[in-house]
Design an enzyme around this catalytic site. Structure first.
Site, PDB file in Angstrom:
ATOM      1  N   GLY A 208       0.852  -1.200   0.000  1.00 12.80           N
ATOM      2  CA  GLY A 208       0.000   0.000   0.000  1.00 12.80           C
ATOM      3  C   GLY A 208       0.879   1.238   0.000  1.00 12.80           C
ATOM      4  N   ASP A 232       1.099  -1.726  -4.709  1.00  9.42           N
ATOM      5  CA  ASP A 232      -0.183  -1.036  -4.484  1.00  9.42           C
ATOM      6  C   ASP A 232      -1.163  -1.506  -5.546  1.00  9.42           C
ATOM      7  OD1 ASP A 232      -2.249   1.124  -3.997  1.00  9.42           O
ATOM      8  OD2 ASP A 232      -0.665   1.911  -2.720  1.00  9.42           O
ATOM      9  N   HIS A 270      -4.922   0.863   9.271  1.00  7.83           N
ATOM     10  CA  HIS A 270      -5.998   1.639   9.913  1.00  7.83           C
ATOM     11  C   HIS A 270      -7.219   1.828   8.993  1.00  7.83           C
ATOM     12  CE1 HIS A 270      -4.711   6.045   8.684  1.00  7.83           C
ATOM     13  NE2 HIS A 270      -4.790   5.243   7.636  1.00  7.83           N
ATOM     14  N   GLU A 299       2.027   3.275  12.254  1.00  9.84           N
ATOM     15  CA  GLU A 299       0.613   3.662  12.451  1.00  9.84           C
ATOM     16  C   GLU A 299       0.454   4.392  13.786  1.00  9.84           C
ATOM     17  OE1 GLU A 299      -2.430   2.956  10.831  1.00  9.84           O
ATOM     18  OE2 GLU A 299      -1.907   1.415   9.361  1.00  9.84           O
ATOM     19  N   GLU A 334      -8.427   3.712  14.247  1.00 12.43           N
ATOM     20  CA  GLU A 334      -7.120   3.768  14.899  1.00 12.43           C
ATOM     21  C   GLU A 334      -7.181   2.804  16.078  1.00 12.43           C
ATOM     22  OE1 GLU A 334      -4.826   5.143  13.345  1.00 12.43           O
ATOM     23  OE2 GLU A 334      -5.991   6.385  11.996  1.00 12.43           O
TER      24      GLU A 334
HETATM   25  C1  LIG Z   1      -3.695   5.675   3.212  1.00 20.27           C
HETATM   26  S1  LIG Z   1      -2.819   5.174   1.820  1.00 20.27           S
HETATM   27  C2  LIG Z   1      -1.164   4.956   2.442  1.00 20.27           C
HETATM   28  C3  LIG Z   1      -0.109   5.228   1.432  1.00 20.27           C
HETATM   29  C4  LIG Z   1       1.346   5.075   1.912  1.00 20.27           C
HETATM   30  N1  LIG Z   1       1.568   3.836   2.626  1.00 20.27           N
HETATM   31  C5  LIG Z   1       1.769   6.240   2.767  1.00 20.27           C
HETATM   32  O1  LIG Z   1       1.656   6.179   3.986  1.00 20.27           O
HETATM   33  O2  LIG Z   1       2.192   7.245   2.195  1.00 20.27           O
HETATM   34  C6  LIG Z   1      -3.371   3.510   1.649  1.00 20.27           C
HETATM   35  C7  LIG Z   1      -2.861   2.834   0.399  1.00 20.27           C
HETATM   36  O3  LIG Z   1      -3.378   1.486   0.350  1.00 20.27           O
HETATM   37  C8  LIG Z   1      -3.635   1.179  -1.011  1.00 20.27           C
HETATM   38  N2  LIG Z   1      -4.564   0.043  -1.085  1.00 20.27           N
HETATM   39  C9  LIG Z   1      -5.892   0.010  -0.817  1.00 20.27           C
HETATM   40  N3  LIG Z   1      -6.385  -1.218  -1.024  1.00 20.27           N
HETATM   41  C10 LIG Z   1      -5.349  -1.986  -1.443  1.00 20.27           C
HETATM   42  C11 LIG Z   1      -5.235  -3.364  -1.825  1.00 20.27           C
HETATM   43  N4  LIG Z   1      -6.302  -4.168  -1.800  1.00 20.27           N
HETATM   44  N5  LIG Z   1      -4.017  -3.830  -2.207  1.00 20.27           N
HETATM   45  C12 LIG Z   1      -2.928  -3.005  -2.245  1.00 20.27           C
HETATM   46  N6  LIG Z   1      -2.983  -1.691  -1.867  1.00 20.27           N
HETATM   47  C13 LIG Z   1      -4.170  -1.198  -1.487  1.00 20.27           C
HETATM   48  C14 LIG Z   1      -4.235   2.479  -1.540  1.00 20.27           C
HETATM   49  O4  LIG Z   1      -4.219   2.529  -2.958  1.00 20.27           O
HETATM   50  C15 LIG Z   1      -3.335   3.505  -0.877  1.00 20.27           C
HETATM   51  O5  LIG Z   1      -2.214   3.838  -1.680  1.00 20.27           O
END
Ligand SMILES: C[S@@+](CC[C@H](N)C(=O)[O-])C[C@H]1O[C@@H](n2cnc3c(N)ncnc32)[C@H](O)[C@@H]1O
Length: 369
Positions: A208, A232, A270, A299, A334
C-alpha cells in the site's frame, strides 16, 4: 460576564470553576459553529498561492505587492490576510520606510507548510481533506454511528474510497500526493528514531505504498536496502514515478504480497477492520522469511485517557484520525496497544515491539518467530 453578575453568582454559592467553565463555553462554542472556516481559508490561501508568491519574492510583501503579484482584489485579500495573521499563519511586520511604518506580510513555519512544493509542504494533504468528495461523507457520520446502511463514504459516493479513486484518477493523484506529504515528514522521523529496524534488510516491500515516496526515502536513508518493491493497487502502481532501485508492482494485498526480507506498512491497516487486518498481515507473514523476516508497521497508537494527556501533542492527532477513518473508510479505525496486539497475534506473529517516534505514527515490529 459582568463583574457584578459574577459576584452575585458567587454569593449564591455557585463555585468559581463552574462560572469560569461557563464563560469559556460562551467563547469556545463559536469554534464549533464555524469550525470549517479555518480549513476553508487555508485552502483559499493554498489555491491563491500566497505562501509560494512570498517565497518567490524572497522577502516580506506589502498588501499591494502581494495583490498585484496574485492579480487579485486587494480589499478581499486584506480580509483574508487579516484572518491568517490573526491565526499566526502569516506574520505582519511593520517596517519604517522614510519614517512611515508600512505593513509587510511575512512567512511563518505554518505558512511554509502551505507552499505547493518543498519537503515540509502539507498543501496536498489540506487540498485532499478539504475536497468535496472527502467532505461529503462527514454529513453521514451520525448515520454511521447509528449503523444505518453503508459506510459514510459509500453513502456519499456509492462505492468505497479505493474504488472511487480508481474511477477518478484526479482524486487518486490527490490521495497519493497527500500521503506523500505525510511520508516526507514521517520517514525522516522513522529513520532518526529507529533506523535499526531496517538492519539486515536487503529487500523491502512497501505494501500500500502509494506513489512510492516513503520507499524512495527509506531506500535512500538505509543504503544497505538494495531492492525496494512498491506494492499497491494496479491503478496506483502503474502511474508511480520510476526510480532506480525500486520496482512498482500492482496487485491486491488481500490476494498476495511480493516476497522480501521485510514488509513495511504505513497508514494501511488503519483503513481496515480487525478481520481484514489479520488477513493482510497473514499475507505479509507469508511473504517474509520465517527466521529473519519482520513486518514493520507505521501507524498511530491510541493511548488511554491519561496517556493522551501526558503524551506529546502529535499523539492527539491519532484521535482525530480515528474520526477520519470513521468518515472515509468502511470499517477502519485507529487502534490502542491492546487492539494492535490482538490483530498481530491473531495473524500468527509470535512477538512484537512498539516504539514512539517524533511523528503521529509509532513503529511496530512484528516477528514471525
Ligand atoms: C492511506 S494510503 C497509504 C499510502 C502510503 N503507505 C503512505 O503512507 O504514504 C493507503 C494505500 O493502500 C492502497 N490500497 C488500498 N487497497 C489496497 C489493496 N487491496 N491492495 C494493495 N494496496 C491497497 C491504496 O491505494 C493507498 O495507496
Amino acid at each position: 460576564m459582568e463583574e457584578i453578575q459574577r459576584d452575585e453568582l458567587i454569593k449564591w454559592g455557585i463555585p468559581e470553576e463552574e462560572i469560569e467553565e461557563e464563560e469559556r463555553a460562551k467563547v469556545e462554542i463559536w469554534k464549533y459553529i464555524f469550525g470549517f472556516v479555518e480549513m476553508a481559508v487555508v485552502k483559499c490561501a493554498i489555491e491563491l498561492g500566497i505562501a509560494d508568491v512570498i517565497a518567490t519574492h524572497g522577502r516580506p510583501m506589502t498588501l499591494l505587492e502581494l495583490s498585484s503579484a496574485l492579480d487579485c482584489d486587494p480589499q478581499n485579500l486584506h480580509r483574508i490576510m487579516r484572518f491568517l495573521v490573526n491565526r499566526a499563519i502569516f506574520k505582519e511586520i511593520l517596517i519604517r520606510n522614510d519614517a512611515v511604518p508600512t505593513a509587510y506580510y511575512a512567512q511563518t513555519p505554518i505558512s511554509r507548510r502551505l507552499m505547493r512544493t518543498g519537503e515540509n509542504s502539507m498543501a496536498a494533504f489540506i487540498l485532499l481533506e478539504s475536497s468535496p468528495p472527502m467532505l461529503a461523507p462527514w454529513h453521514g457520520l451520525s448515520a454511521r454511528v447509528m449503523a444505518r446502511g453503508t459506510s459514510a463514504f459509500e453513502a456519499a459516493h456509492g462505492e468505497d474510497i479505493w474504488k472511487y479513486a480508481e474511477a477518478n484518477p484526479g482524486h487518486a493523484r490527490l490521495i497519493d500526493e497527500a500521503m506523500a506529504c505525510d511520508a516526507r515528514v514521517a520517514v525522516p522521523a522513522i529513520i532518526d528514531g529507529c533506523s535499526d529496524v531496517f538492519d539486515g534488510v536487503r529487500t523491502l516491500v512497501d505494501v500500500g505504498g502509494g506513489n512510492g515516496t516513503a520507499l524512495r526515502m527509506l531506500v535512500k536513508g538505509c543504503p544497505w536496502i538494495s531492492k525496494g518493491i512498491n506494492f499497491d493497487l494496479p491503478h496506483v502502481a502503474s502511474v508511480a514515478e520510476k526510480c532506480e532501485g525500486i520496482e512498482h508492482v500492482g496487485g491486491d494485498m488481500f490476494e498476495f504480497v511480493p516476497k522480501a526480507d521485510a514488509v513495511f506498512l504505513m497508514w494501511v491497516l488503519h483503513d481496515w477492520a480487525d478481520d481484514e487486518c489479520i488477513h493482510i498481515l497473514k499475507k505479509c507473514r507469508a511473504a517474509i522469511p520465517k527466521d529473519i523476516g519482520k513486518v514493520i508497521i507505521a501507524e498511530a497508537v491510541i493511548g488511554n485517557k491519561e496517556q493522551q494527556k501526558e503524551d506529546n501533542k502529535l499523539k492527539d492527532v491519532g484521535l482525530v484520525l480515528d474520526m477520519v477513518m470513521m468518515a472515509h473508510t468502511t470499517k477502519g479505525k485507529e487502534r490502542t496497544l491492546d487492539e494492535w496486539a490482538y490483530v498481530i497475534r491473531e495473524a500468527g506473529f509470535s512477538r512484537h515491539t512498539v516504539r514512539s517516534i517524533a511523528a503521529v505514527q509509532s513503529v511496530i515490529e512484528a516477528f514471525p518467530a
